[in-house]
Design a protein around this motif. Structure first.
Motif, PDB file in Angstrom:
ATOM      1  N   ALA A 254       0.834  -1.207   0.000  1.00  0.00           N
ATOM      2  CA  ALA A 254       0.000   0.000   0.000  1.00  0.00           C
ATOM      3  C   ALA A 254       0.866   1.254   0.000  1.00  0.00           C
ATOM      4  O   ALA A 254       0.595   2.209  -0.727  1.00  0.00           O
TER       5      ALA A 254
ATOM      6  N   SER B 173       3.790   1.660  -1.233  1.00  0.00           N
ATOM      7  CA  SER B 173       4.344   1.875  -2.574  1.00  0.00           C
ATOM      8  C   SER B 173       3.296   2.455  -3.513  1.00  0.00           C
ATOM      9  O   SER B 173       3.595   3.330  -4.324  1.00  0.00           O
ATOM     10  N   VAL B 174       2.079   1.925  -3.392  1.00  0.00           N
ATOM     11  CA  VAL B 174       1.006   2.399  -4.272  1.00  0.00           C
ATOM     12  C   VAL B 174       0.730   3.878  -4.006  1.00  0.00           C
ATOM     13  O   VAL B 174       0.518   4.658  -4.933  1.00  0.00           O
ATOM     14  N   VAL B 175       0.762   4.261  -2.727  1.00  0.00           N
ATOM     15  CA  VAL B 175       0.536   5.665  -2.384  1.00  0.00           C
ATOM     16  C   VAL B 175       1.575   6.554  -3.061  1.00  0.00           C
ATOM     17  O   VAL B 175       1.283   7.654  -3.498  1.00  0.00           O
ATOM     18  N   ASP B 176       2.796   6.037  -3.182  1.00  0.00           N
ATOM     19  CA  ASP B 176       3.844   6.826  -3.831  1.00  0.00           C
ATOM     20  C   ASP B 176       3.826   6.682  -5.344  1.00  0.00           C
ATOM     21  O   ASP B 176       4.752   7.123  -6.014  1.00  0.00           O
ATOM     22  N   GLY B 177       2.803   6.027  -5.863  1.00  0.00           N
ATOM     23  CA  GLY B 177       2.644   5.992  -7.308  1.00  0.00           C
ATOM     24  C   GLY B 177       3.322   4.819  -8.001  1.00  0.00           C
ATOM     25  O   GLY B 177       3.543   4.877  -9.198  1.00  0.00           O
ATOM     26  N   ALA B 178       3.658   3.761  -7.254  1.00  0.00           N
ATOM     27  CA  ALA B 178       4.268   2.605  -7.902  1.00  0.00           C
ATOM     28  C   ALA B 178       3.258   1.933  -8.832  1.00  0.00           C
ATOM     29  O   ALA B 178       2.099   1.766  -8.476  1.00  0.00           O
ATOM     30  N   GLY B 179       3.706   1.561 -10.013  1.00  0.00           N
ATOM     31  CA  GLY B 179       2.840   0.852 -10.947  1.00  0.00           C
ATOM     32  C   GLY B 179       2.727  -0.605 -10.565  1.00  0.00           C
ATOM     33  O   GLY B 179       3.467  -1.103  -9.720  1.00  0.00           O
ATOM     34  N   ASP B 180       1.787  -1.301 -11.194  1.00  0.00           N
ATOM     35  CA  ASP B 180       1.556  -2.704 -10.863  1.00  0.00           C
ATOM     36  C   ASP B 180       2.808  -3.555 -11.071  1.00  0.00           C
ATOM     37  O   ASP B 180       3.160  -4.382 -10.242  1.00  0.00           O
TER      38      ASP B 180
ATOM     39  N   SER C 105       5.894  -2.666 -11.118  1.00  0.00           N
ATOM     40  CA  SER C 105       6.917  -2.315 -10.141  1.00  0.00           C
ATOM     41  C   SER C 105       6.625  -2.983  -8.793  1.00  0.00           C
ATOM     42  O   SER C 105       7.521  -3.526  -8.157  1.00  0.00           O
TER      43      SER C 105
ATOM     44  N   ARG D 242       9.200  -5.763  -7.410  1.00  0.00           N
ATOM     45  CA  ARG D 242      10.049  -5.325  -6.317  1.00  0.00           C
ATOM     46  C   ARG D 242       9.585  -5.836  -4.960  1.00  0.00           C
ATOM     47  O   ARG D 242      10.391  -6.064  -4.063  1.00  0.00           O
ATOM     48  N   HIS D 243       8.291  -5.982  -4.797  1.00  0.00           N
ATOM     49  CA  HIS D 243       7.800  -6.365  -3.475  1.00  0.00           C
ATOM     50  C   HIS D 243       7.205  -7.760  -3.437  1.00  0.00           C
ATOM     51  O   HIS D 243       7.465  -8.521  -2.518  1.00  0.00           O
TER      52      HIS D 243
END
Lengths: 313, 353
Positions: A206, A208-215, A217, A221-222
């Motif tokens: 979550a 990462s998503v808040v910081d704009g990570a794409g799917d 990524s 990465r995670h």
């Protein structure tokens, strides 16, 4: 990566081609920095069981590759004057089978076929299963489609698949490996999917998503790195299953063709003579056990080494 | 920074002066999960540099509000404005320049840090994703700075989360949230998963950082003593709606809404003599299901002073005595019932201690 140095003489590099199959599958596309790979390697070396597993695999692979040089006879060479010689007989170190073929020579060549099948099948399962599992777990819209496809594959009998494949592409060791690999895809999908479902709910995803990570990524990465433990376990379990599956297919004439040996076919053939000449079954059986052990020990060590939380440093 | 929103075309509804716009503005925010009405019409405004505490018991929807603010959830309706820009309807690509306006700190540091990454990679991730910092070296410096700001040594960048304590991990989480210098920090119960002994130090840290860096903060919590310590303003949520909202001194000093009064009476006092002497209001039952919220005032099923009207008519938020309050029983001049004094026999009782 390091697996290009496959032909150098010492035995440690020879491990790497086999490992490379698993390792490259697992490494996230995003790539990790060099010092971290050094850390994994160091931790791997400090795990005694892992070293034993790596040694077993190294020796198995080396002997399989060098079989033409090491084997005293051709694996198909028949000695009608010496059938069912027990192990220890002069000239036949591990004994002979019903046709007087040297078991040692057959084991060496059989190992080669079996390792090929095991690794090839798992590579197929990983190559298809991991991406589909990630997609099913991560994208809700794809989950229904992929999971129904998985159910369909699970419902489809393995032997029918293998027979069909052999009918289309011909009976060969490679096609047997392909059939086995395909049959292992659903298991891989399910393992990766369930890990992905669990991981994607965690707060670091979550964040990462808040910081704009794409799917992609987030997945690379995670999710994939954290799902790796389960993937490795699944893969190391799948290899011995593939080795035995090859025996089934070869027994039906769908895999390796008769004079050529594999560990599985040797075991299958030996059952007729198990009472009279038990060693004909015990020798290939032991070989399978040892190779399986090697993969499992090494797989466990790899899993621990890749996990920063591992207790062994 | 100021040019990014001005350069973005097609935001006609955006505030013309983004620099002076509040850090966060929620307008009639609604978030339904199927039949579950988790958030049902919340309007809220957090001015720049202010700390707004969003309090309520579990299931009141306060975390859902936080997740809508950072766009982890797509609100069913209503608008979310970050620093003057309506981000509710922005596509993923258009949202990107506004991502850096807001960060979030989660409750459980065990799951909010990726166990496979080093602390340096974790704290540096927002810089990488938001394309802040031009070189690897510059990012490493900003990471080191962020770690030192939260009271950690820069060397911890090499370590993994599992090698750290819960309090240290939460500091890493805070460093990660603040490394991109957001205008708004959403802190979703940042201390409730920590040992009591480290809660205070993390709260102190948040207070210090907020004073030094001047970010606005939406502080989601049920820890009322933390609210008293940290917040400038307080908004009380009950079952997906705001029931009372205003400056901290007003809410804590003179709560008007019976629910707020009950909530505050549940917070322990530092002085044991006062604590023993005080009457605590025990509310009957649990928070009702948000699938089928009670008609009228949502608190009427548990309110010790509820009357007929509370069941039939939804109370509006009215500005009374320096705060907004939604209760029929509070008069325009600010007088109203106090459930801590009113009655003790029927529905509230004193605890044995």
């Amino acid at each position: 990566m390091t697996q290009t140095s496959g032909t150098t003489p010492p035995e440690t590099p020879t491990v790497e081609p086999s490992v490379a199959g698993l390792a490259t599958m697992g490494t996230p596309p995003g790539g990790e920095t060099a010092p971290r790979r050094g850390r994994v390697w160091r931790r791997l070396r400090r795990n005694p069981l892992g070293v034993v597993g790596a040694l077993i695999l190294a020796i198995s692979i080396a002997t399989a590759l060098l079989a033409p040089l090491l084997a005293p006879y051709s694996p198909a060479a028949v000695h009608f004057d010496a059938p069912f010689q027990p192990p220890g007989t002069v000239g036949f170190g591990l004994g002979t089978d019903d046709l007087g073929r040297d078991l040692l020579s057959r084991i060496l060549f059989g190992l080669r076929a079996s390792l090929e099948v095991g690794v090839l099948a798992v590579v197929v399962a990983l190559a298809v299963g991991v991406p589909l599992g990630l997609a099913a777990g991560y994208f809700r819209a794809l989950d229904a489609v992929i999971s129904r496809f998985t159910d369909l594959m699970l419902a489809f009998p393995f032997l029918i698949l293998a027979v069909g494949l052999a009918a289309i592409r011909g009976a060969s060791l490679g096609n047997a490996a392909l059939a086995i690999g395909i049959s292992q895809i659903p298991g891989m999908i399910r393992v990766v999917r369930s890990e992905t479902l669990r991981l994607k709910e965690l707060d670091f995803v979550a964040a990462s998503v808040v910081d704009g990570a794409g799917d992609l990524s987030v997945l690379a990465r995670h999710i994939l790195p954290n799902a790796l433990s389960a993937v490795i376990v699944q893969a190391t379990v799948a290899i011995p299953v593939a080795i035995l599956g090859e025996a089934v297919l070869s027994f039906l004439g769908l895999g390796i063709q008769p004079p050529d040996p594999s560990l599985g076919t040797m075991l299958a053939e030996a059952q007729q003579y198990a009472a009279r000449a038990p060693w004909t079954a015990i020798v290939p059986g032991l070989a399978i056990v040892v190779v399986t052990l090697g993969f499992n020990l090494f797989g466990d060590a790899l899993r621990d080494a890749l996990d920063p939380r591992g207790s062994r440093r | 920074m100021s040019t990014s929103s001005a350069a973005l075309p097609g935001t006609p509804s955006g505030d013309p002066t983004p620099e002076s716009a509040p850090a966060l503005e929620l307008e009639d925010l609604v978030m339904h999960f199927g039949p579950v009405r988790a958030v049902d019409g919340v309007s809220l405004r957090v001015e720049r540099g202010r700390v707004m505490a969003l309090v309520g018991e579990s299931g009141s929807g306060k975390s859902t509000v936080g997740r809508c603010v950072v766009r982890l959830l797509e609100p069913t309706s209503g608008t979310v404005r970050l620093a003057g820009t309506d981000v509710t309807a922005l596509s993923r690509r258009r949202l990107r320049p506004h991502r850096r306006d807001v960060s979030i700190v989660f409750q459980d540091p065990a799951s909010s840090l990726d166990p496979r990454l080093t602390v340096g990679d974790i704290v540096g991730e927002p810089l990488r994703l938001l394309r802040l910092g031009h070189s690897r070296r510059e990012r490493a410096n900003r990471v080191a700075e962020a770690l030192e700001n939260v009271g950690l040594r820069r060397q911890v960048a090499e370590r993994y989360p599992h090698e750290m304590s819960g309090g240290q991990r939460q500091r890493v989480s805070i460093a990660r949230a603040l490394v991109s210098s957001p205008t708004l920090l959403v802190a979703d119960e940042p201390t409730s998963a920590l040992d009591v002994s480290v809660q205070a130090s993390v709260l102190n840290l948040l207070a210090d950082l907020q004073r030094d860096m001047g970010f606005a903060c939406l502080f989601i919590t049920h820890d009322l003593s933390a609210v008293e310590y940290l917040a400038d303003d307080v908004a009380v949520m009950y079952l997906g709606q705001l029931v009372e909202q205003g400056p901290r001194e007003r809410i804590f000093g003179d709560p008007k809404m019976p629910y707020t009064q009950a909530l505050l009476s549940a917070a322990p006092l530092a002085n044991p003599r006062e604590q023993r002497a005080r009457q605590r209001v025990l509310l009957r039952g649990d928070i009702p299901s948000p699938i089928d919220p009670p008609p009228g005032c949502r608190f009427n099923t548990r309110c010790p002073v509820a009357v007929e009207r509370c069941v039939t008519e939804v109370p509006a938020l009215r500005l009374i005595a320096g705060r907004q309050v939604a209760c029929h029983l509070v008069h325009d001049d600010g007088t109203g019932p106090d459930v801590r004094l009113v009655e003790t026999s029927t529905s509230s009782e004193t605890l044995p201690r």
